[in-house]
Scaffold this motif. Structure first.
Motif, PDB file in Angstrom:
ATOM      1  N   ARG A  90      17.324 -46.655  12.893  1.00  0.00           N
ATOM      2  CA  ARG A  90      16.083 -46.511  13.639  1.00  0.00           C
ATOM      3  C   ARG A  90      15.596 -45.085  13.455  1.00  0.00           C
ATOM      4  NH1 ARG A  90      19.432 -49.784  16.569  1.00  0.00           N
ATOM      5  NH2 ARG A  90      18.556 -51.786  17.218  1.00  0.00           N
ATOM      6  N   ARG A  91      14.315 -44.888  13.555  1.00  0.00           N
ATOM      7  CA  ARG A  91      13.733 -43.566  13.282  1.00  0.00           C
ATOM      8  C   ARG A  91      14.289 -42.496  14.217  1.00  0.00           C
ATOM      9  NH1 ARG A  91       9.299 -43.319  10.062  1.00  0.00           N
ATOM     10  NH2 ARG A  91       8.757 -41.337  11.032  1.00  0.00           N
ATOM     11  N   GLU A  92      14.643 -42.887  15.434  1.00  0.00           N
ATOM     12  CA  GLU A  92      15.144 -41.895  16.396  1.00  0.00           C
ATOM     13  C   GLU A  92      16.632 -41.609  16.239  1.00  0.00           C
ATOM     14  OE1 GLU A  92      14.918 -45.919  18.537  1.00  0.00           O
ATOM     15  OE2 GLU A  92      13.733 -44.737  17.098  1.00  0.00           O
ATOM     16  N   ASP A  93      17.323 -42.332  15.363  1.00  0.00           N
ATOM     17  CA  ASP A  93      18.742 -42.045  15.113  1.00  0.00           C
ATOM     18  C   ASP A  93      18.882 -40.674  14.477  1.00  0.00           C
ATOM     19  OD1 ASP A  93      19.450 -44.488  16.094  1.00  0.00           O
ATOM     20  OD2 ASP A  93      19.648 -45.451  14.143  1.00  0.00           O
ATOM     21  N   THR A  94      19.948 -39.972  14.810  1.00  0.00           N
ATOM     22  CA  THR A  94      20.203 -38.682  14.195  1.00  0.00           C
ATOM     23  C   THR A  94      20.983 -38.872  12.901  1.00  0.00           C
ATOM     24  OG1 THR A  94      22.317 -38.306  15.340  1.00  0.00           O
ATOM     25  CG2 THR A  94      20.284 -37.613  16.473  1.00  0.00           C
ATOM     26  N   LEU A  99      26.038 -40.668   9.689  1.00  0.00           N
ATOM     27  CA  LEU A  99      27.319 -40.319   9.080  1.00  0.00           C
ATOM     28  C   LEU A  99      28.487 -40.963   9.821  1.00  0.00           C
ATOM     29  CD1 LEU A  99      26.796 -36.532   8.238  1.00  0.00           C
ATOM     30  CD2 LEU A  99      26.748 -38.484   6.670  1.00  0.00           C
ATOM     31  N   LEU A 100      28.386 -41.038  11.139  1.00  0.00           N
ATOM     32  CA  LEU A 100      29.446 -41.684  11.909  1.00  0.00           C
ATOM     33  C   LEU A 100      29.513 -43.178  11.579  1.00  0.00           C
ATOM     34  CD1 LEU A 100      29.002 -39.959  15.389  1.00  0.00           C
ATOM     35  CD2 LEU A 100      30.896 -39.666  13.796  1.00  0.00           C
ATOM     36  N   HIS A 118      25.524 -32.609  20.691  1.00  0.00           N
ATOM     37  CA  HIS A 118      24.308 -32.370  21.479  1.00  0.00           C
ATOM     38  C   HIS A 118      23.684 -31.009  21.179  1.00  0.00           C
ATOM     39  CE1 HIS A 118      24.887 -35.958  23.926  1.00  0.00           C
ATOM     40  NE2 HIS A 118      26.159 -35.644  24.010  1.00  0.00           N
ATOM     41  N   GLY A 119      24.012 -30.410  20.061  1.00  0.00           N
ATOM     42  CA  GLY A 119      23.402 -29.141  19.680  1.00  0.00           C
ATOM     43  C   GLY A 119      23.874 -27.946  20.478  1.00  0.00           C
ATOM     44  N   MET A 120      25.052 -28.030  21.083  1.00  0.00           N
ATOM     45  CA  MET A 120      25.563 -26.941  21.903  1.00  0.00           C
ATOM     46  C   MET A 120      26.713 -26.169  21.242  1.00  0.00           C
ATOM     47  SD  MET A 120      23.613 -27.051  24.514  1.00  0.00           S
ATOM     48  CE  MET A 120      24.470 -25.895  25.572  1.00  0.00           C
ATOM     49  N   CYS A 121      27.460 -26.826  20.359  1.00  0.00           N
ATOM     50  CA  CYS A 121      28.640 -26.164  19.772  1.00  0.00           C
ATOM     51  C   CYS A 121      28.342 -25.559  18.405  1.00  0.00           C
ATOM     52  CB  CYS A 121      29.805 -27.151  19.663  1.00  0.00           C
ATOM     53  SG  CYS A 121      29.527 -28.488  18.479  1.00  0.00           S
ATOM     54  N   GLY A 122      27.414 -26.138  17.654  1.00  0.00           N
ATOM     55  CA  GLY A 122      27.051 -25.598  16.346  1.00  0.00           C
ATOM     56  C   GLY A 122      28.027 -25.899  15.237  1.00  0.00           C
ATOM     57  N   THR A 133      20.495 -26.775   9.050  1.00  0.00           N
ATOM     58  CA  THR A 133      20.210 -27.247  10.405  1.00  0.00           C
ATOM     59  C   THR A 133      21.413 -28.009  10.922  1.00  0.00           C
ATOM     60  OG1 THR A 133      18.562 -28.400  11.766  1.00  0.00           O
ATOM     61  CG2 THR A 133      19.176 -29.430   9.693  1.00  0.00           C
ATOM     62  N   LEU A 134      21.309 -28.551  12.140  1.00  0.00           N
ATOM     63  CA  LEU A 134      22.417 -29.282  12.756  1.00  0.00           C
ATOM     64  C   LEU A 134      22.229 -30.783  12.558  1.00  0.00           C
ATOM     65  CD1 LEU A 134      22.855 -27.393  16.172  1.00  0.00           C
ATOM     66  CD2 LEU A 134      23.936 -26.918  13.966  1.00  0.00           C
ATOM     67  N   LEU A 135      23.326 -31.460  12.259  1.00  0.00           N
ATOM     68  CA  LEU A 135      23.289 -32.909  12.070  1.00  0.00           C
ATOM     69  C   LEU A 135      22.864 -33.641  13.337  1.00  0.00           C
ATOM     70  CD1 LEU A 135      26.598 -33.439  10.051  1.00  0.00           C
ATOM     71  CD2 LEU A 135      24.278 -33.744   9.174  1.00  0.00           C
ATOM     72  N   CYS A 136      23.316 -33.134  14.486  1.00  0.00           N
ATOM     73  CA  CYS A 136      23.117 -33.861  15.739  1.00  0.00           C
ATOM     74  C   CYS A 136      21.712 -33.710  16.297  1.00  0.00           C
ATOM     75  CB  CYS A 136      24.142 -33.405  16.776  1.00  0.00           C
ATOM     76  SG  CYS A 136      24.067 -31.643  17.149  1.00  0.00           S
ATOM     77  N   THR A 137      20.918 -32.787  15.794  1.00  0.00           N
ATOM     78  CA  THR A 137      19.549 -32.605  16.279  1.00  0.00           C
ATOM     79  C   THR A 137      18.507 -33.084  15.271  1.00  0.00           C
ATOM     80  OG1 THR A 137      19.471 -30.329  15.441  1.00  0.00           O
ATOM     81  CG2 THR A 137      20.219 -30.657  17.708  1.00  0.00           C
TER      82      THR A 137
END
Length: 347
Positions: A90-94, A99-100, A118-122, A133-137
């Motif tokens: 879906r378009r909103e999937d990260t 990858l998971l 959630h973009g907190m650990c990096g 960039t970050l995968l999760c964002t």
């Protein structure tokens, strides 16, 4: 609901729900589409014990920051290849979600790093379509790009980007593994391609996992902790002053945003000086120094400025400001770099 996804070897994923007619509807917010992840993969060779060799006296001396030298960040030897995975999304999937899904249902050998999601650990910083960039964002809808066909060459060896390329695009059929009823419908729901590579400027350990220890070592060498004068403040009554480090709001504002840095390495991967292999302490370490230089409670400002006032420190910064483009914590890294460089030069 459709049947569960069927895993096919080597990067193909078919979802029976695409043909069930119940979930795959045009205009539906939860409609599935397909995307192709083009992953740069790497498997290192087993290390061999080799006798130590004495260095040449004419060789270039290593950087005083150790891990910042080009030799310390040389890509290890091993097998390199590009692998594609096509899967329903879906378009909103990260991209991390994708990858998971590949890791769990298609290819368990795929290696990547993540933690909080959630973009907190990096920890999941990579290069997506060449941009750190970050995968999760990063969402599929934002980063998927249309597949660009390779223009055909004419008899004289020149490639045309007009008619030939357009004709080839029109003749493109649905990718293998797509379960849509016809090619036209498949094309309308093909989001495109997302290219993934490890974070630039760092040694690759495996697939999308980069070794960020050089960056962390540089940050540690600049003492990323508060250094006070050690004098215990007391009140007029001789008691310990519990408000010893009390700050005004304007004092806190000078470094509050800088304290949000998560040391993900995105700024360093985007920096053409650091990622290019030149000896440079890097923007992450300079941001860490700036955080304490701007802290009114810290008493080691002169020592901190001396530590970065070197050829591999602020002098190596070219003020490109590419480090500001995709900071996941909203720090204008380029502006902060300019501020700390100006402060060093004004001393």
């Amino acid at each position: 609901m459709g049947a569960p996804a069927k895993a096919m070897p080597y990067g193909k994923l078919v979802d029976d729900s695409l043909t069930s007619g119940g979930i795959y509807m045009s205009g539906s917010s939860d409609a599935l589409a397909t995307v192709t992840l083009r992953v740069n993969r790497f498997t290192p060779r087993p290390e061999r014990d080799r006798p130590a060799r004495s260095g040449s006296p004419f060789a270039k001396k290593s950087s005083p920051f150790g891990g910042a030298s080009a030799s310390a960040r040389r890509r290890p030897r091993g097998k390199q290849w590009v692998q594609e995975y096509t899967l329903p999304v879906r378009r909103e999937d990260t991209v991390l979600d994708c990858l998971l899904k590949i890791k769990r249902t298609v290819d368990p050998t795929l290696a990547f790093r993540y933690s909080c999601g959630h973009g907190m650990c990096g920890s999941d910083a990579v290069a997506i379509n060449g941009t750190p960039t970050l995968l999760c964002t990063a969402t599929v809808g934002d980063w998927a790009k249309p597949a660009t066909p390779i223009p055909l060459a004419d008899d004289e060896g020149f490639r045309h980007t007009g008619d030939a390329g357009d004709k080839r695009s029109a003749d493109t059929t649905a990718p293998e593994g797509n379960s849509c009823e016809d090619n036209a419908d498949a094309q309308s729901h093909e989001l495109g391609i997302i290219e993934l590579a490890p974070l630039p400027g760092f040694p690759v350990q495996r697939d999308l996992i980069a070794d960020i220890d050089p960056m962390l070592d540089q940050i540690r060498k600049l003492k990323p902790y508060l250094q006070a004068d050690g004098v215990l403040a007391t009140t007029s009554e001789g008691k310990v002053d519990v408000f010893e480090y009390l700050q005004r709001p304007e004092q806190l504002a000078k470094y509050e945003l800088l304290s949000n840095c998560i040391a993900c390495g995105v700024c360093e991967g985007a920096c053409p000086v650091y990622a290019g292999g030149d000896a440079f302490i890097g923007p992450a370490a300079l941001i860490s120094t700036s955080r304490f230089v701007n802290d009114s409670r810290d008493t080691a400002t002169d020592e901190r400025l001396d530590a970065i006032d070197t050829a591999d420190g602020v002098a190596a910064c070219q003020s490109v400001r590419a480090c500001s483009r995709h900071c996941p914590r909203g720090i204008d890294v380029g502006e902060e770099m300019w501020q700390i460089v100006a402060r060093v030069r004004e001393r």
